[in-house]
Enzyme design. Structure first.
Site, mmCIF file in Angstrom:
data_model
loop_
_atom_site.group_PDB
_atom_site.id
_atom_site.type_symbol
_atom_site.label_atom_id
_atom_site.label_comp_id
_atom_site.label_asym_id
_atom_site.label_seq_id
_atom_site.Cartn_x
_atom_site.Cartn_y
_atom_site.Cartn_z
ATOM 1 N N ALA A 68 0.872 -1.178 0.000
ATOM 2 C CA ALA A 68 0.000 0.000 0.000
ATOM 3 C C ALA A 68 0.906 1.224 0.000
ATOM 4 O O ALA A 68 2.054 1.151 0.463
ATOM 5 C CB ALA A 68 -0.865 -0.015 1.246
ATOM 6 N N GLY A 88 0.683 -5.008 0.836
ATOM 7 C CA GLY A 88 -0.508 -5.017 -0.023
ATOM 8 C C GLY A 88 -0.231 -5.651 -1.382
ATOM 9 O O GLY A 88 -1.143 -6.177 -2.024
ATOM 10 N N GLU A 102 -0.619 -9.164 -0.943
ATOM 11 C CA GLU A 102 -2.056 -9.426 -0.788
ATOM 12 C C GLU A 102 -2.781 -9.416 -2.142
ATOM 13 O O GLU A 102 -3.715 -10.194 -2.351
ATOM 14 C CB GLU A 102 -2.663 -8.412 0.188
ATOM 15 C CG GLU A 102 -2.141 -8.644 1.609
ATOM 16 C CD GLU A 102 -2.601 -7.582 2.583
ATOM 17 O OE1 GLU A 102 -2.102 -6.446 2.487
ATOM 18 O OE2 GLU A 102 -3.458 -7.875 3.423
ATOM 19 N N GLU A 122 4.544 -5.114 7.134
ATOM 20 C CA GLU A 122 3.680 -4.177 7.880
ATOM 21 C C GLU A 122 4.089 -4.067 9.345
ATOM 22 O O GLU A 122 3.934 -3.011 9.965
ATOM 23 C CB GLU A 122 2.203 -4.627 7.810
ATOM 24 C CG GLU A 122 1.572 -4.477 6.433
ATOM 25 C CD GLU A 122 1.706 -5.718 5.567
ATOM 26 O OE1 GLU A 122 2.600 -6.550 5.833
ATOM 27 O OE2 GLU A 122 0.904 -5.844 4.613
#
Ligand code: COA
Length: 280
Positions: free
Chosen positions: A88, A131, A134, A154
């Protein structure tokens, strides 16, 4: 068939020659190479639009998701590394609070990708972090280059995965390996990712696109309606217990006997011909 156009998300349609009926594979490239293709709000909103388009176009029979290659560096600057997606966009986290994030992450783009009814392949060449990992885990199949690196960093930001990664990593790797990745935030290389079942195939980077396209085109030659039932039925193994899941499979399997494509497939086998699917 005109795909949505975005600077941050390029969509190319690639004809599947073996089908000869307009069938295409959609090659979707997350395109922020100077930021290692990090997922900002523009990318996630374009991804949602892409998913809606994929669902609306019958001739799109398989989707490949990848990251843009690095650009030539400016004179005297070092080249950026190869990335699938490095997570992200962390700049959007600074100062953000729970309410804003809860809204942003509810019905998010990665969930939309996970819920696409068509087959999806992540084509990973470089960093697949946070992300980005993911996104890859939300695809049905992962094919990586040998120079790829995977991780859930993270924890180093005081966070945990937020796009469903905790759940999908447990189902892919098992509880212990998933926890190790989330606890340590350490990256693993492609060989290790293959060994623990995180990726389906590892190839050299110059063979990656060919490998992903070969698989996508092979899948695209199958009956799309049968593929949809296959995806739904295997997906139920993740959400249901064994007994319930086997019952779901029995219903899905029997249901396929009422489809034209089953009759076409069986007849084609018996006649030693290629099946000409109805895709309905
Ligand atoms: N969000 C926003 N920007 C990011 C990013 C992210 N997740 N990952 C990389 N970038 C940006 C960098 O800020 C840098 O931008 P700049 O050139 O304008 O300064 C550019 O992408 C290149 O990254 P850089 O860190 O210089 O490359 P590197 O080769 O030194 O390191 C990584 C590569 C992947 C190890 C490093 O970029 C990194 O750790 N990224 C963050 C990974 C992460 O924590 N992801 C989870 C987020 S929840």
């Amino acid at each position: 068939m005109t795909p949505p156009e975005h600077d941050v998300l390029r969509i190319e349609t690639i004809p599947v020659e073996a089908c000869n009926d307009g069938t295409v594979v959609a090659m979707v490239t997350i395109n922020r190479p100077n930021k290692l293709n990090a997922l900002n709000a523009d990318v996630t909103s374009a991804m949602k639009e892409m998913v809606a388009w994929v669902e609306s176009e019958d001739l799109v029979r398989c989707v490949i998701i990848t990251g843009a290659q690095p650009l030539e560096p400016d004179e005297g600057k070092r080249a950026k590394p190869n990335a699938f997606v490095a997570g992200a966009d962390i700049t959007e986290f600074l100062g953000a609070e729970s309410e804003e994030i809860a809204t942003k992450f509810t019905n998010n783009a990665i969930e939309a990708l996970w819920n696409v009814t068509k087959p999806t392949i992540a084509m990973v060449d470089g960093f697949a972090l946070g992300g980005g990992l993911e996104v890859a885990c939300s695809c049905d199949i992962r094919i990586a280059s040998s120079r790829s690196k995977f991780g859930t960093p993270e924890i180093n930001l005081g966070l945990i995965p937020g796009y469903g990664g905790t759940q999908r990593l447990v189902s892919l790797l098992g509880y212990g390996k998933a926890l190790e990745m989330v606890y340590t935030g350490e990256m693993i290389n492609a060989e290790e990712a293959f060994r623990i079942g995180l990726v389906n195939h590892v190839v050299e980077s110059n063979e990656l696109e060919q490998k992903a396209l070969y698989m996508a085109c092979l899948i695209a030659t199958k009956s799309s309606s049968t593929l949809r039932v296959a995806k739904e039925t295997l997906r139920s193994a993740l959400d249901e217990g064994l007994t319930e899941g086997v019952a779901t499979e029995a219903r899905a399997f029997a249901g396929l006997f009422d489809t034209e494509d089953k009759e076409i497939g069986v007849q084609a086998f018996l006649n030693r011909e290629n099946a000409q699917w109805k895709h309905k």
